[in-house]
Design a protein around this motif. Sequence first.
Motif, PDB file in Angstrom:
ATOM      1  N   ARG A  37       0.829  -1.211   0.000  1.00 64.40           N
ATOM      2  CA  ARG A  37       0.000   0.000   0.000  1.00 64.40           C
ATOM      3  C   ARG A  37       0.864   1.262   0.000  1.00 64.40           C
ATOM      4  NH1 ARG A  37      -2.673  -3.402   3.348  1.00 64.40           N
ATOM      5  NH2 ARG A  37      -1.869  -2.417   5.245  1.00 64.40           N
ATOM      6  N   THR A  38       1.996   1.219   0.685  1.00 64.19           N
ATOM      7  CA  THR A  38       2.920   2.350   0.703  1.00 64.19           C
ATOM      8  C   THR A  38       3.530   2.569  -0.681  1.00 64.19           C
ATOM      9  OG1 THR A  38       3.412   1.966   3.023  1.00 64.19           O
ATOM     10  CG2 THR A  38       5.007   3.276   1.790  1.00 64.19           C
ATOM     11  N   ARG A  39       3.883   1.492  -1.366  1.00 68.88           N
ATOM     12  CA  ARG A  39       4.413   1.613  -2.734  1.00 68.88           C
ATOM     13  C   ARG A  39       3.380   2.225  -3.672  1.00 68.88           C
ATOM     14  NH1 ARG A  39       6.857  -4.206  -2.454  1.00 68.88           N
ATOM     15  NH2 ARG A  39       8.957  -3.744  -1.782  1.00 68.88           N
ATOM     16  N   GLU A  40       2.133   1.787  -3.530  1.00 68.57           N
ATOM     17  CA  GLU A  40       1.066   2.324  -4.375  1.00 68.57           C
ATOM     18  C   GLU A  40       0.887   3.825  -4.129  1.00 68.57           C
ATOM     19  OE1 GLU A  40      -2.220  -0.151  -3.262  1.00 68.57           O
ATOM     20  OE2 GLU A  40      -1.295  -1.952  -4.109  1.00 68.57           O
ATOM     21  N   ALA A  41       0.819   4.215  -2.880  1.00 67.02           N
ATOM     22  CA  ALA A  41       0.645   5.633  -2.541  1.00 67.02           C
ATOM     23  C   ALA A  41       1.849   6.454  -3.007  1.00 67.02           C
ATOM     24  CB  ALA A  41       0.432   5.801  -1.042  1.00 67.02           C
ATOM     25  N   SER A  42       3.048   5.924  -2.856  1.00 66.45           N
ATOM     26  CA  SER A  42       4.259   6.631  -3.296  1.00 66.45           C
ATOM     27  C   SER A  42       4.260   6.840  -4.806  1.00 66.45           C
ATOM     28  CB  SER A  42       5.508   5.847  -2.896  1.00 66.45           C
ATOM     29  OG  SER A  42       5.650   5.825  -1.512  1.00 66.45           O
ATOM     30  N   THR A  43       3.770   5.848  -5.545  1.00 65.07           N
ATOM     31  CA  THR A  43       3.713   5.977  -7.001  1.00 65.07           C
ATOM     32  C   THR A  43       2.780   7.116  -7.399  1.00 65.07           C
ATOM     33  OG1 THR A  43       4.179   3.627  -7.277  1.00 65.07           O
ATOM     34  CG2 THR A  43       3.180   4.761  -9.147  1.00 65.07           C
ATOM     35  N   TYR A  44       1.603   7.176  -6.780  1.00 61.88           N
ATOM     36  CA  TYR A  44       0.685   8.283  -7.049  1.00 61.88           C
ATOM     37  C   TYR A  44       1.340   9.627  -6.741  1.00 61.88           C
ATOM     38  CZ  TYR A  44      -3.514   5.322  -7.452  1.00 61.88           C
ATOM     39  OH  TYR A  44      -4.453   4.426  -7.842  1.00 61.88           O
ATOM     40  N   HIS A  45       1.969   9.721  -5.567  1.00 55.55           N
ATOM     41  CA  HIS A  45       2.560  10.990  -5.141  1.00 55.55           C
ATOM     42  C   HIS A  45       3.716  11.421  -6.034  1.00 55.55           C
ATOM     43  CE1 HIS A  45      -0.029  11.141  -1.725  1.00 55.55           C
ATOM     44  NE2 HIS A  45       0.496  10.074  -1.160  1.00 55.55           N
ATOM     45  N   LEU A  46       4.591  10.488  -6.393  1.00 56.47           N
ATOM     46  CA  LEU A  46       5.734  10.830  -7.244  1.00 56.47           C
ATOM     47  C   LEU A  46       5.277  11.306  -8.618  1.00 56.47           C
ATOM     48  CD1 LEU A  46       8.321   8.015  -6.470  1.00 56.47           C
ATOM     49  CD2 LEU A  46       8.583  10.459  -6.048  1.00 56.47           C
ATOM     50  N   LEU A  47       4.331  10.591  -9.198  1.00 53.42           N
ATOM     51  CA  LEU A  47       3.866  10.963 -10.532  1.00 53.42           C
ATOM     52  C   LEU A  47       3.141  12.302 -10.510  1.00 53.42           C
ATOM     53  CD1 LEU A  47       3.732  10.186 -13.462  1.00 53.42           C
ATOM     54  CD2 LEU A  47       1.747   8.768 -12.959  1.00 53.42           C
ATOM     55  N   THR A  48       2.270  12.499  -9.536  1.00 51.09           N
ATOM     56  CA  THR A  48       1.544  13.762  -9.430  1.00 51.09           C
ATOM     57  C   THR A  48       2.507  14.924  -9.173  1.00 51.09           C
ATOM     58  OG1 THR A  48      -0.367  12.578  -8.579  1.00 51.09           O
ATOM     59  CG2 THR A  48      -0.339  14.938  -8.236  1.00 51.09           C
ATOM     60  N   ALA A  49       3.487  14.709  -8.304  1.00 48.05           N
ATOM     61  CA  ALA A  49       4.475  15.760  -8.016  1.00 48.05           C
ATOM     62  C   ALA A  49       5.310  16.083  -9.246  1.00 48.05           C
ATOM     63  CB  ALA A  49       5.372  15.335  -6.859  1.00 48.05           C
ATOM     64  N   SER A  50       5.684  15.076 -10.029  1.00 44.51           N
ATOM     65  CA  SER A  50       6.461  15.325 -11.249  1.00 44.51           C
ATOM     66  C   SER A  50       5.663  16.146 -12.253  1.00 44.51           C
ATOM     67  CB  SER A  50       6.869  14.006 -11.898  1.00 44.51           C
ATOM     68  OG  SER A  50       7.780  13.316 -11.094  1.00 44.51           O
ATOM     69  N   LEU A  51       4.396  15.805 -12.408  1.00 44.74           N
ATOM     70  CA  LEU A  51       3.547  16.550 -13.341  1.00 44.74           C
ATOM     71  C   LEU A  51       3.354  17.995 -12.880  1.00 44.74           C
ATOM     72  CD1 LEU A  51       1.019  13.678 -13.999  1.00 44.74           C
ATOM     73  CD2 LEU A  51       2.606  14.646 -15.680  1.00 44.74           C
ATOM     74  N   ALA A  52       3.139  18.186 -11.586  1.00 42.45           N
ATOM     75  CA  ALA A  52       2.991  19.543 -11.048  1.00 42.45           C
ATOM     76  C   ALA A  52       4.294  20.328 -11.190  1.00 42.45           C
ATOM     77  CB  ALA A  52       2.548  19.486  -9.592  1.00 42.45           C
ATOM     78  N   THR A  53       5.424  19.672 -10.977  1.00 42.57           N
ATOM     79  CA  THR A  53       6.728  20.321 -11.131  1.00 42.57           C
ATOM     80  C   THR A  53       6.939  20.775 -12.570  1.00 42.57           C
ATOM     81  OG1 THR A  53       7.690  19.033  -9.332  1.00 42.57           O
ATOM     82  CG2 THR A  53       9.229  19.975 -10.925  1.00 42.57           C
ATOM     83  N   ALA A  54       6.587  19.923 -13.526  1.00 44.92           N
ATOM     84  CA  ALA A  54       6.745  20.270 -14.938  1.00 44.92           C
ATOM     85  C   ALA A  54       5.868  21.475 -15.297  1.00 44.92           C
ATOM     86  CB  ALA A  54       6.392  19.079 -15.813  1.00 44.92           C
ATOM     87  N   ILE A 156      -4.587  11.741 -13.538  1.00 47.31           N
ATOM     88  CA  ILE A 156      -5.204  12.370 -14.698  1.00 47.31           C
ATOM     89  C   ILE A 156      -4.731  13.821 -14.798  1.00 47.31           C
ATOM     90  CG2 ILE A 156      -7.402  13.017 -15.764  1.00 47.31           C
ATOM     91  CD1 ILE A 156      -8.580  10.728 -13.871  1.00 47.31           C
ATOM     92  N   VAL A 157      -4.353  14.220 -16.016  1.00 49.90           N
ATOM     93  CA  VAL A 157      -3.992  15.614 -16.283  1.00 49.90           C
ATOM     94  C   VAL A 157      -5.041  16.163 -17.242  1.00 49.90           C
ATOM     95  CG1 VAL A 157      -2.254  17.197 -17.183  1.00 49.90           C
ATOM     96  CG2 VAL A 157      -1.542  15.102 -16.034  1.00 49.90           C
ATOM     97  N   ASN A 158      -5.760  17.202 -16.829  1.00 51.49           N
ATOM     98  CA  ASN A 158      -6.774  17.785 -17.708  1.00 51.49           C
ATOM     99  C   ASN A 158      -6.140  18.830 -18.626  1.00 51.49           C
ATOM    100  OD1 ASN A 158      -6.483  20.113 -16.159  1.00 51.49           O
ATOM    101  ND2 ASN A 158      -8.417  19.847 -15.075  1.00 51.49           N
ATOM    102  N   ASN A 159      -6.924  19.384 -19.509  1.00 49.13           N
ATOM    103  CA  ASN A 159      -6.403  20.359 -20.474  1.00 49.13           C
ATOM    104  C   ASN A 159      -5.862  21.623 -19.820  1.00 49.13           C
ATOM    105  OD1 ASN A 159      -6.924  18.741 -22.642  1.00 49.13           O
ATOM    106  ND2 ASN A 159      -8.944  19.593 -23.026  1.00 49.13           N
ATOM    107  N   ALA A 160      -6.381  21.955 -18.637  1.00 48.72           N
ATOM    108  CA  ALA A 160      -5.871  23.120 -17.911  1.00 48.72           C
ATOM    109  C   ALA A 160      -4.523  22.827 -17.259  1.00 48.72           C
ATOM    110  CB  ALA A 160      -6.878  23.575 -16.862  1.00 48.72           C
ATOM    111  N   GLY A 161      -4.065  21.579 -17.332  1.00 50.46           N
ATOM    112  CA  GLY A 161      -2.754  21.208 -16.814  1.00 50.46           C
ATOM    113  C   GLY A 161      -2.745  20.737 -15.375  1.00 50.46           C
ATOM    114  N   ARG A 162      -3.919  20.616 -14.763  1.00 49.83           N
ATOM    115  CA  ARG A 162      -3.972  20.223 -13.351  1.00 49.83           C
ATOM    116  C   ARG A 162      -3.946  18.702 -13.210  1.00 49.83           C
ATOM    117  NH1 ARG A 162      -7.620  18.803  -9.360  1.00 49.83           N
ATOM    118  NH2 ARG A 162      -9.332  18.697 -10.838  1.00 49.83           N
ATOM    119  N   PRO A 163      -2.919  18.167 -12.514  1.00 52.57           N
ATOM    120  CA  PRO A 163      -2.910  16.722 -12.259  1.00 52.57           C
ATOM    121  C   PRO A 163      -3.744  16.394 -11.017  1.00 52.57           C
ATOM    122  CG  PRO A 163      -0.837  17.673 -11.542  1.00 52.57           C
ATOM    123  CD  PRO A 163      -1.656  18.789 -12.129  1.00 52.57           C
TER     124      PRO A 163
END
Length: 178
Positions: A37-54, A156-163
């Motif tokens: 469960r920790t790996r799953e949550a970390s995957t969500y957080h890392l991906l969302t943080a990377s998209l927000a950083t970009a 999910i990333v919408n057209n406005a760029g929000r992950p």
Amino acid sequence: MNRKEAGFSLVELVITLAVLAIIMAIALPAFGGMLQRTREASTYHLLTASLATARLRAVKDGAPVTVCPSRDGRTCRGDEVWSDGWILYRDPDRDDQPQADDAVLQHLDGVRGNLALRSTTGRRRVRFLPSGWASGNNLSIRLCRPGEDGFLGSVIVNNAGRPRTERYSTPKRCPFQP
């Protein structure tokens, strides 16, 4: 004067080890589930943080920044598989690949623990414009684990760029085979 030797007897040691073995047998399966469960949550957080950083970097620099799946940390993959990792790169010319090694802003390694990430068909990368928008179709990156009910959710990333993340309290059937 009778002097007793300090230490444990063999019987005391065997009893202590038996109690420890019973406790470990009870605790390890629960620990394995918690680790997954920790790996799953970390995957969500890392991906969302990377998209927000970009997105933030594109706005800050006033130039497009792209996020794409990558196996080697230097180039984008040609398919929808994000499980091996992803990169963020400066993309002023809106190319399908980073033009130089120093264009790569961030590289994240793949997911662990029998997890798989795949983007929806037709959208392999997301390009954030200087306005912060990610024009085009919405991008969904799905997280699955092997098994009958392995679909855990999506980023999910919408057209406005929000992950954002969409997680299922009851896992569903995965749309792809991990």
